[in-house]
Design an enzyme around this catalytic site. Structure first.
Site, PDB file in Angstrom:
ATOM      1  CB  CYS A  77       6.064  -0.005   1.849  1.00  0.00           C
ATOM      2  SG  CYS A  77       5.955   1.286   0.601  1.00  0.00           S
ATOM      3  CE1 TYR A  81      -4.327  -1.232   0.089  1.00  0.00           C
ATOM      4  CE2 TYR A  81      -3.362  -2.845   1.588  1.00  0.00           C
ATOM      5  CZ  TYR A  81      -4.393  -2.428   0.763  1.00  0.00           C
ATOM      6  OH  TYR A  81      -5.502  -3.223   0.606  1.00  0.00           O
TER       7      TYR A  81
END
Length: 218
Positions: free
Chosen positions: A179, A72
């Site tokens: 992340c 993400y």
């Protein structure tokens, strides 16, 4: 190579559509390579490795599935997004080397503002040591992420790319685990105390590109 700068906020789907078309044209020899500098409205993107539990506030901003690598990521105003449409086939056919070049490019651009960016094994992106912050919960030195990297290749042409935090609302990152990394935070150039503008960052990126990437082989 075309350097394209778009003012204002660019719709994410429109940006992806442009990249898809441009990549096809580059692969067909019908268009030149392109670096596109822009900003998005607040949104989250889910890369191919994104875990559902890392989207902690799913109703906060629009969430877009992305075909880039990674997990993400947040995009929003005050963050310079750099979409990189380059012919990696003509630049050595080496994806790992290409990613390292992207990292080196960000680090070189940050150095223009006397910011020391670093890379970490197992953690994609560029990090800034924070000696001004206390140790993490596990006793490690604090460091914050200042830039994310996530790319995809099609017919050896790259797309997606880099995001550098210039002056975004850092609280917006709280709706995801950026992340997939929980232990460290995020920062920006302005958060580090630097009165840097988006134009300043664009100039630094343009200046340092040729220091990292060789001219394409025809």
């Amino acid at each position: 190579m075309e350097w394209k700068i778009t003012d204002g906020l660019t719709d994410y789907d429109a940006a992806v559509a442009f990249m898809e078309a441009r990549v096809a044209e580059i692969a067909a020899g019908q268009a030149e390579e392109c670096i596109w500098l822009l900003e998005h409205p607040p949104l989250y993107t889910a890369g191919t490795s994104a875990k559902p539990e890392d989207l902690t506030d799913p109703d906060r901003f629009p969430v877009y599935p992305s075909k880039r690598g990674g997990e993400y990521t947040y995009h929003g105003p005050g963050q310079r997004v750099v979409y990189v449409m380059l012919d990696v086939g003509k630049r050595g056919h080496d994806v790992r080397r290409f990613v390292k070049q992207l990292e080196a490019w960000v680090i070189a651009a940050l150095a223009e503002f006397n910011v020391h960016g670093e890379i970490r094994e197992g953690r994609v992106g560029v990090w800034v040591p924070r000696k001004d912050k206390p140790l993490t919960a596990s006793g490690k030195p604090a460091e914050d992420k200042i830039a994310a990297i996530g790319i995809r290749l099609r017919k050896w042409i790259s797309f997606h790319g880099i995001s550098i935090n210039v002056e975004p609302d850092l609280e917006h990152f709280s709706g995801i685990v950026p992340c997939g990394i929980r232990e460290y935070g995020v920062t920006s150039l302005v958060d580090l105390g630097l009165p840097v503008t988006m134009t300043d960052v664009d100039v630094a990126l343009r200046k340092t590109f040729d220091e990292v990437f060789e001219p394409v082989k025809q």
